[in-house]
Design an enzyme around this catalytic site. Structure first.
Site, PDB file in Angstrom:
ATOM      1  N   SER A 219      36.935  40.646  35.588  1.00 29.90           N
ATOM      2  CA  SER A 219      36.954  41.274  36.815  1.00 29.90           C
ATOM      3  C   SER A 219      36.056  40.219  37.929  1.00 29.90           C
ATOM      4  O   SER A 219      36.317  38.940  37.929  1.00 29.90           O
ATOM      5  CB  SER A 219      36.430  42.528  37.169  1.00 29.90           C
ATOM      6  N   GLU A 349      46.473  47.498  35.224  1.00 34.79           N
ATOM      7  CA  GLU A 349      45.142  47.218  35.985  1.00 34.79           C
ATOM      8  C   GLU A 349      45.039  48.306  37.129  1.00 34.79           C
ATOM      9  O   GLU A 349      43.707  48.972  36.710  1.00 34.79           O
ATOM     10  CB  GLU A 349      45.236  45.993  36.919  1.00 34.79           C
ATOM     11  N   HIS A 450      42.433  48.709  34.048  1.00 34.71           N
ATOM     12  CA  HIS A 450      41.265  47.757  34.184  1.00 34.71           C
ATOM     13  C   HIS A 450      40.244  47.980  33.479  1.00 34.71           C
ATOM     14  O   HIS A 450      39.548  49.151  33.443  1.00 34.71           O
ATOM     15  CB  HIS A 450      41.203  47.751  36.063  1.00 34.71           C
TER      16      HIS A 450
END
Length: 541
Positions: A219, A349, A450
């Protein structure tokens, strides 16, 4: 006072999203003596002094080692300076403070600016050769997180690697820009480079190889890794790069994470960051025609005054000394740090963002879905719905999650790989576990959300994942892939299912799907409708 948009901001602290994220969510050793890397040794000589760590099963752990001076007082919003050496043996059995942040991944947040610490985990098994080093940059949207939340014991032992996790300045402490402020918008990235330099000086003391360092992150940590590829200051400090769910081409549509969020990019021109800083300084009563007076006023403000607005600065700046041009420009010309790259994302995600869209605990409603589709796409709504028919998804929330996943995450990751693959070896993946740990119970199907890939490598915030037998085998195979890449520059040397390189010139560049009991090729471009999004973006959508 208005803060700037936060692309990865989770809902309020009581939300299901945050729960998921938290659950997931005297003697100076200028050089290490020959015996310092002994696998059972708990006292090690670093270039700052001796540190005492702990033995725990198959690992040695050293926590809370300062890699730079505390960025406080006059050092607030300056590039990091060297840490002061210490006498005697420094206790390295507990982590240092997390960098200042609001409540989120860390219960209660943090008010500490004295936070530039790192942690080192090594296997205790003997080895005749220095081990590869993996320097991990945590995620958290550039506004939350800490290195010690990632326990890399499984990665270190099975991967036979030295793993270093770090803190770096977040929010406005890490990425504030103000006219006249040198290095505006890049202080967190500068911290990362200081940690990389520390690894170069100290890897040998922990049994690591300073000539074989992999910079890795997820990320915001992946975006950081990507930015370091384009930073002249990082040249020679790392030898491979891993980007998990983040790239320099990360961008988002209007309304992606919350209603009213404007479209934006993860990296911004320094002038934009400085204009936002000028507005903030005005709101805080610090604006002046004298830049030095502005900075003096801002540096005098306590953390408690700045915390409510600190999440307004979470987009690093380019056009700076650290990042002279937009990375996409550097990648297009080949003017970047050319090292092998492993890059990828999770298949679903944005379910982690959409699951709390309606105020923290409820997914996007059908009414909100309809309104957001019109607000976001206008006259193009029908074209988008032709590609993402509402009837093919379990809910409007699931349809929006698919749109956001493709437009925000998959598209940017793929475009960065296309650019890099013209100059360096790239291996791309998609993590596709349909039911990873902590995905249930939830008010919508989460899929490979995610952060869900992180469980394959780490215990997060003290939580070990509960795997099925097939998930455990997948985790082991992923560690083997990542470790082979760290050691050699190619995950394909790990054994197990073959993993060819990503070839941007091929009709279908190879991407490895990573799912329990099903590792093999996937056509990411077709699966995520990337041609559609390329056309949409080129048309100014």
């Amino acid at each position: 006072m208005t803060t700037q948009p936060t692309h990865l901001r989770g809902p309020r602290p009581a939300s299901l999203v945050m729960i998921l994220v938290m659950a997931i969510a005297a003697a100076l050793g200028a050089a290490a003596p020959a015996g310092a890397a002994s696998p059972g040794r708990t006292v090690v000589a670093t270039d700052g002094g001796l540190v005492r760590g702990t033995l725990d099963g198959g690992t040695r752990s050293f926590q809370g080692i300062p890699y730079a001076a505390p960025p406080v007082g006059e050092l607030r919003w300056r590039t990091p300076e060297a840490a002061e050496p210490w006498r005697g043996v420094r206790d390295a059995t507990t982590p240092g403070p997390a960098c200042a942040q609001n409540e989120g991944e860390l219960p209660g947040g943090s008010t500490s600016e004295d936070c530039l610490y790192l942690n080192v985990t090594t296997p205790t098994a003997s080895t005749d050769e220095p081990r590869p080093v993996i320097l991990w940059l945590h995620g958290g949207g550039f506004f939350m997180g800490a290195g010690h939340n990632y326990d890399p014991s499984r990665l270190a032992t099975r991967g036979n690697a030295v793993v270093v996790t770090i803190n770096y300045r977040l929010g406005m402490f890490g990425f504030l820009g103000v006219p006249g402020l040198a290095d505006s918008g890049t202080f967190g990235l500068a911290d990362q480079q200081a940690a990389m330099a520390w690894v170069q000086r100290n890897a040998v003391a922990f049994g690591g190889d300073p000539d074989n360092v992999t910079l890795a992150g997820q990320s915001a940590g992946a975006v950081s890794t990507c930015a370091q590829l384009a930073s002249p200051g990082a040249a020679g400090l790392f030898d491979r790069a891993i980007m998990q769910s983040g790239s320099c081409d990360l961008a988002w549509l209007d309304n992606t994470v919350y209603r009213g969020q404007p479209a934006d990019d993860i990296l911004l021109p320094v002038e934009t960051v400085q204009e936002r800083g000028r507005a903030l300084a005005t709101d805080l009563g610090c604006m002046s025609d004298n830049p030095d007076a502005v900075l003096e006023c801002l540096r005098a403000l306590p953390v408690e005054i700045l915390k409510p607005v600190m999440d307004g600065f979470i987009q690093p700046a380019y056009g700076t000394e650290l990042l002279p041009v937009a990375p996409s420009e550097a990648f297009s010309t080949g003017a970047f740090n050319r090292v092998p790259v492993l890059s990828g994302h999770t298949r679903d995600e944005s379910t982690l963002e959409v699951v709390g869209y309606e105020g923290g605990t409820a997914p996007m409603s059908e009414q909100t879905y309809g309104e957001v589709m019109t607000e976001t796409f206008g006259d193009d709504r029908a074209a988008v719905e032709e590609v993402y028919p509402r009837g093919e998804y379990e809910s409007g929330a699931a349809a929006w999650a698919a749109i956001a996943t493709d437009a925000k995450w998959a598209s940017g990751q793929y475009e960065t790989s296309l650019a890099l693959s013209r100059f360096v070896p790239v291996h791309q993946y998609e993590f596709s576990d349909p039911a990873p740990p902590f995905s249930s119970p939830a008010p919508m199907t989460m899929g490979a959300y995610h952060t869900s890939d992180l469980w394959s490598f780490f215990a997060l915030s003290g939580e070990e994942p509960t795997f099925t037998a097939e998930q455990r085998r997948l985790s082991e195979q992923m560690i083997d892939y990542w470790a082979a890449f760290a050691a050699t520059g190619s995950p394909d040397r790990a054994g197990g299912p073959a993993w060819p390189r990503f070839d941007g010139a091929a009709n279908t560049p190879y991407v490895q799907s990573l799912a329990p009991g099903a590792i093999g090729a996937v056509d990411v471009a077709a699966e995520h409708h990337l041609d559609f999004w390329r056309q949409h973006q080129s048309a100014g959508g």
